[in-house]
Design an enzyme around this catalytic site. Structure first.
Site, PDB file in Angstrom:
ATOM      1  N   ARG A   2       0.832  -1.203   0.000  1.00 42.09           N
ATOM      2  CA  ARG A   2       0.000   0.000   0.000  1.00 42.09           C
ATOM      3  C   ARG A   2       0.873   1.262   0.000  1.00 42.09           C
ATOM      4  O   ARG A   2       0.562   2.254  -0.674  1.00 42.09           O
ATOM      5  CB  ARG A   2      -0.912  -0.018   1.228  1.00 42.09           C
ATOM      6  CG  ARG A   2      -1.873   1.164   1.342  1.00 42.09           C
ATOM      7  CD  ARG A   2      -2.765   0.986   2.566  1.00 42.09           C
ATOM      8  NE  ARG A   2      -3.623   2.125   2.810  1.00 42.09           N
ATOM      9  CZ  ARG A   2      -4.810   2.313   2.230  1.00 42.09           C
ATOM     10  NH1 ARG A   2      -5.253   1.431   1.366  1.00 42.09           N
ATOM     11  NH2 ARG A   2      -5.542   3.369   2.517  1.00 42.09           N
ATOM     12  N   HIS A  52       0.666   4.323  -2.648  1.00 42.68           N
ATOM     13  CA  HIS A  52       0.387   5.687  -2.218  1.00 42.68           C
ATOM     14  C   HIS A  52       1.550   6.621  -2.528  1.00 42.68           C
ATOM     15  O   HIS A  52       1.347   7.831  -2.694  1.00 42.68           O
ATOM     16  CB  HIS A  52       0.062   5.710  -0.728  1.00 42.68           C
ATOM     17  CG  HIS A  52      -1.338   5.284  -0.437  1.00 42.68           C
ATOM     18  ND1 HIS A  52      -2.155   5.938   0.460  1.00 42.68           N
ATOM     19  CD2 HIS A  52      -2.098   4.277  -0.939  1.00 42.68           C
ATOM     20  CE1 HIS A  52      -3.348   5.356   0.497  1.00 42.68           C
ATOM     21  NE2 HIS A  52      -3.321   4.341  -0.341  1.00 42.68           N
ATOM     22  N   ASN A  86      -3.684   8.849   4.394  1.00 38.58           N
ATOM     23  CA  ASN A  86      -2.556   7.989   4.771  1.00 38.58           C
ATOM     24  C   ASN A  86      -2.456   7.698   6.263  1.00 38.58           C
ATOM     25  O   ASN A  86      -1.849   6.695   6.666  1.00 38.58           O
ATOM     26  CB  ASN A  86      -1.243   8.630   4.316  1.00 38.58           C
ATOM     27  CG  ASN A  86      -1.060   8.571   2.816  1.00 38.58           C
ATOM     28  OD1 ASN A  86      -1.529   7.638   2.170  1.00 38.58           O
ATOM     29  ND2 ASN A  86      -0.396   9.561   2.257  1.00 38.58           N
TER      30      ASN A  86
END
Length: 325
Positions: free
Chosen positions: A61, A65, A93
């Protein structure tokens, strides 16, 4: 054409070619400058995984991101300061991203043996690949040579796709990053591992729209299970559930099986069944897991090359959390 013009044209072509080569990432980039780079990162990921299997999903992830905001430049790692709110502290986040300590450990070891050589952005890309492999996915080559960005702004995380997007919005979001609709469906399969905070999908359980409280596309028994795990009115922001309840730490096809059973956790998951083209891809990925794993490896390698800094652009951070002074 005069001789002078011809020479000028040739020089221009050579310069262009050199710039293109400089801008390209390369498999084995650290073979001569820091031959242990990928091994050290793999060791740190493995050690962290055996302490906490969930860290693998966090590292995958994190790479996603990072790449979707300013490109794959390690900007997601930078800490906020008194004068700047960085990407990692945006609502997109924080608190969902994890695994920063793995990158820190790998960077510290690499600085001790190859000071100033291996970028934080490359460490993130290597760690994501190693996380895919350690959870049962297929390995893939990671072209390296990324350099680290010097800008990290929480306000720019708007480019990250929220879990409420429909299939058309998702397609457009990924296309803006140079990824196809099929690659969007393929990369969405990363949700086969990891967890989600209840806040990310609570609306599907209790406040879907003005006429119905629960999303009608959500399997009722699954919704009842989620309501037990995420009680209505709870203010506990730490409540989490596995993205895939059956095999939450294994990279497999069950993400797509869940969608076919109306058990996709996010709106952005279940929406893949609302378009004929993406629905067929969901079915194929569920039926042919090795094919999906192969496509996923290719898509991850491609995603890792979004907006990279190379050559003399950016820097090689000494500390992944802090821009060099």
């Amino acid at each position: 054409m005069s001789v002078r013009m011809l020479i000028s044209a040739l020089i221009f072509l050579v310069l262009c070619e050199c710039m293109m080569l400089e801008a390209q990432l390369q498999v084995g980039f650290y073979d001569n400058s820091c031959s242990m780079a990928e091994f050290i990162v793999r060791q740190e990921v493995t050690n962290a995984f055996f302490r906490n299997k969930g860290v693998a999903a966090g590292l995958v992830r994190m790479h996603f991101h990072d790449c979707f905001v300013r490109g794959c430049d390690g900007s997601v790692l930078i800490d906020s300061t008194a004068t700047n709110s960085a990407e990692k502290d945006s609502p997109a986040n924080n608190p969902s991203l994890r695994g920063f300590e793995v990158i820190d450990s790998a960077k510290a070891r690499l600085e001790s043996v190859c000071e100033g050589v291996v970028s934080c952005a490359d460490i993130v890309a290597f760690a994501a690949r190693d996380s895919v492999v350690i959870t049962g996915g297929l390995g893939y080559e990671v072209p390296a040579g990324r350099r680290d960005g010097r800008i990290s702004l929480a306000s720019e995380t708007r480019s990250l796709p929220p879990p409420t997007l429909d299939v058309d919005q998702l397609t457009q979001n990924f296309r803006s990053m140079g990824l196809t609709q099929e690659e969007m469906v393929t990369l969405s399969g990363a949700h086969t591992i990891g967890r989600s905070h209840c806040l990310a999908f609570r609306n599907r359980l209790y406040s879907f729209n003005s006429t119905t409280s629960q999303d009608p596309s959500l399997d009722r028994s699954y919704a009842a299970q989620l309501k037990q795990q995420c009680p209505e009115g709870s203010t506990d922001a730490s409540l989490v559930v596995p993205m895939n309840p059956v095999t939450p730490a294994i990279t497999d096809e069950y993400y797509y099986t869940d969608i076919l059973a109306n058990r996709g956790l996010f709106t952005s998951d279940q929406t893949l069944l609302t378009d004929p083209t993406t629905a067929i891809q969901v079915l194929q990925n569920a039926r042919f897991p090795f094919l999906w794993k192969s496509k996923f490896a290719s898509a991850m390698a491609k995603m890792g090359q979004i907006g990279v800094l190379t050559g003399t652009a950016g820097e090689i951070r000494a500390n992944c959390r802090v821009i060099n002074t």
